[in-house]
Write a protein that holds these residues in place. Structure first.
Motif, PDB file in Angstrom:
ATOM      1  N   LYS A  57      -1.562   4.362   2.274  1.00  0.00           N
ATOM      2  CA  LYS A  57      -2.386   3.954   3.707  1.00  0.00           C
ATOM      3  C   LYS A  57      -0.415   2.899   4.550  1.00  0.00           C
ATOM      4  CE  LYS A  57      -5.277   7.212   4.287  1.00  0.00           C
ATOM      5  NZ  LYS A  57      -6.534   8.002   4.489  1.00  0.00           N
ATOM      6  N   TYR A  68      -1.459   0.909   7.320  1.00  0.00           N
ATOM      7  CA  TYR A  68      -2.766   0.467   8.747  1.00  0.00           C
ATOM      8  C   TYR A  68      -1.442  -0.396   9.664  1.00  0.00           C
ATOM      9  CZ  TYR A  68      -6.348   2.375   5.221  1.00  0.00           C
ATOM     10  OH  TYR A  68      -6.913   2.633   5.085  1.00  0.00           O
ATOM     11  N   VAL A  76      -4.253   0.162  15.423  1.00  0.00           N
ATOM     12  CA  VAL A  76      -3.732   1.045  16.117  1.00  0.00           C
ATOM     13  C   VAL A  76      -3.324   2.298  15.580  1.00  0.00           C
ATOM     14  CG1 VAL A  76      -1.549   1.214  18.066  1.00  0.00           C
ATOM     15  CG2 VAL A  76      -3.054  -1.338  17.451  1.00  0.00           C
ATOM     16  N   THR A  77      -2.409   2.444  14.820  1.00  0.00           N
ATOM     17  CA  THR A  77      -2.544   3.415  14.183  1.00  0.00           C
ATOM     18  C   THR A  77      -2.451   3.256  12.531  1.00  0.00           C
ATOM     19  OG1 THR A  77      -1.332   5.435  14.020  1.00  0.00           O
ATOM     20  CG2 THR A  77       0.167   3.698  14.162  1.00  0.00           C
ATOM     21  N   THR A  78      -2.022   4.780  11.858  1.00  0.00           N
ATOM     22  CA  THR A  78      -2.340   4.593  10.513  1.00  0.00           C
ATOM     23  C   THR A  78      -1.163   6.078   9.593  1.00  0.00           C
ATOM     24  OG1 THR A  78      -4.935   4.818   9.976  1.00  0.00           O
ATOM     25  CG2 THR A  78      -3.427   5.404   8.319  1.00  0.00           C
ATOM     26  N   LEU A  79      -0.193   5.109   9.176  1.00  0.00           N
ATOM     27  CA  LEU A  79       1.194   5.643   8.679  1.00  0.00           C
ATOM     28  C   LEU A  79       0.380   6.722   7.376  1.00  0.00           C
ATOM     29  CD1 LEU A  79       4.096   3.907  10.108  1.00  0.00           C
ATOM     30  CD2 LEU A  79       2.805   5.117  11.127  1.00  0.00           C
ATOM     31  N   LYS A 127       5.669   6.986  15.999  1.00  0.00           N
ATOM     32  CA  LYS A 127       5.099   6.690  14.672  1.00  0.00           C
ATOM     33  C   LYS A 127       5.224   8.117  13.929  1.00  0.00           C
ATOM     34  CE  LYS A 127       1.304   4.560  18.091  1.00  0.00           C
ATOM     35  NZ  LYS A 127      -0.203   4.244  18.644  1.00  0.00           N
ATOM     36  N   GLU A 128       5.972   8.272  13.285  1.00  0.00           N
ATOM     37  CA  GLU A 128       6.334   9.030  12.375  1.00  0.00           C
ATOM     38  C   GLU A 128       7.054   8.560  11.412  1.00  0.00           C
ATOM     39  OE1 GLU A 128       9.977  12.078  14.588  1.00  0.00           O
ATOM     40  OE2 GLU A 128       7.461  12.973  14.905  1.00  0.00           O
ATOM     41  N   TYR A 176       1.742  -4.396  10.447  1.00  0.00           N
ATOM     42  CA  TYR A 176       1.926  -3.665   9.462  1.00  0.00           C
ATOM     43  C   TYR A 176       1.056  -3.934   7.784  1.00  0.00           C
ATOM     44  CZ  TYR A 176       4.754  -1.955  12.827  1.00  0.00           C
ATOM     45  OH  TYR A 176       4.618  -1.848  13.869  1.00  0.00           O
ATOM     46  N   TRP A 178      10.061   5.221   9.121  1.00  0.00           N
ATOM     47  CA  TRP A 178       9.045   5.479   9.702  1.00  0.00           C
ATOM     48  C   TRP A 178      10.366   4.961  11.693  1.00  0.00           C
ATOM     49  CZ3 TRP A 178       5.057   7.960   8.073  1.00  0.00           C
ATOM     50  CH2 TRP A 178       4.582   7.331   6.831  1.00  0.00           C
TER      51      TRP A 178
END
Length: 333
Positions: A143, A145, A155-158, A194-195, A136, A189
């Protein structure tokens, strides 16, 4: 290793980040000038042979020569460093052996650039989850990442913060993440969904807000029961279940950059020439003087040698082998 001009520059050095090697044998410190110093713990704990001798690194890595080493984290196989626009991995087998090849990076991940920028965001904080091999990265574009270290892909971006992310804190199980930002908020989070599940705004609480120092939150740490944070806002301890403050700490600081929950105590530091150890209720256990007027990094390990290391706006690291006093000082260069 360093030229005379670089040595003069390092007189004004700042130690931005630290970590321990995966086997606990080495302490590593990243500098304002892009270098990583490697200290062999067995050597730095030996008595000095003369009054003129200094405790200095065994060797260095020129990790990010045109930037800072803003963040560091240790995985089982790699030292991971974060800087402007990139994250680099360095093989521990080479780093801890002090071989000539140690300066060769094993892998590099580039941080995505905004449309109007030529370079990726600066990586101010790193957190690693060994359960799923995810990294992370909290950045100055607001952001977080999330990278899979198997292939280095996002994988995702928070997203949610509106300004610099100063620090990330990850629960050992890898299901929850806390982040804090220049925007004055702490965000929690749920990594499975993923929220973003909660947003704290400490500066909105009257006895936490410090208008003279700003709204920013510079440090965060949490457990299943407690969340600790501070920055321009006062250091405060919050109940995780109710999201209400339990303790507001009265410290002689001008801003917090370090906030750690360690065993049954709180460790805090920032714009002050001391690192503070406190009870959860705010009682002062110890006040350890530092070589710097500002502390940016405190790291500790229990095995194979219990050690605390304190770094900040100077060319020195302060070392403690207990929580009550400074035992010795290391020199970066």
């Amino acid at each position: 290793m360093f030229s005379e001009s670089m040595r003069r520059k390092l007189f004004y050095n700042t130690i931005m980040s630290q970590c321990f090697s995966s086997d606990g044998s080495c302490l590593l410190a990243g500098s304002l000038y892009g270098n990583v110093a490697i200290f062999e713990i067995s050597k730095i704990l030996r008595p000095l042979s003369s009054e003129c001798e200094v405790r200095s690194p065994s060797y260095y890595i020129e990790a990010h020569p045109d930037s800072h080493v803003d963040s560091m984290v240790s995985t089982e196989n790699f030292l991971v460093t974060g800087s402007i626009g990139e994250i680099c991995g360095w093989d521990w087998k080479l780093v801890t052996a002090g071989k000539a090849e140690r300066s060769k990076v094993s892998w590099t991940i580039k941080i995505p650039a905004e449309n109007d920028s030529f370079e990726g965001a600066a990586v101010f904080s790193l957190a690693y989850c060994k359960v799923n091999n995810l990294l992370y990265a909290g950045c100055n574009d607001g952001k977080i990442y999330v990278f899979n270290l198997e292939d280095g892909k996002v994988v995702t971006t928070l997203e949610g913060h509106t300004s610099f992310i100063h620090e990330l804190s990850l629960l050992d199980c890898g299901t929850q993440l806390a982040s804090c930002s220049e925007d004055g908020t702490v965000r929690l989070w749920d990594l499975r969904k993923k929220e973003n599940t909660n947003v704290l705004t400490p500066y909105l609480v009257d006895n936490i807000h410090r208008p003279n120092f700003g709204e920013w939150i510079g440090a965060v740490d949490f457990t299943e029961d407690w969340l600790l944070c501070g920055g321009g806002a006062k250091l405060s301890l919050w109940h995780m279940r109710t999201m209400q403050p339990a303790t507001v700490f009265d410290l002689p600081d001008h801003g917090i950059h370090v906030a750690k929950i360690y065993e049954e105590r709180i460790i805090a530091a920032g714009f002050a020439p001391h690192v503070y150890h406190l009870t959860y209720q705010g009682e002062m256990l110890s006040s350890i003087p530092t070589s710097s007027d500002t502390t940016y990094s405190v790291v500790y390990q229990e095995t194979p040698q219990k050690l605390f290391s304190i770094g900040g706006a100077s060319n020195f690291l302060d070392i403690c082998t207990n929580c009550n006093y400074r035992e010795l000082t290391l020199q970066f260069a």
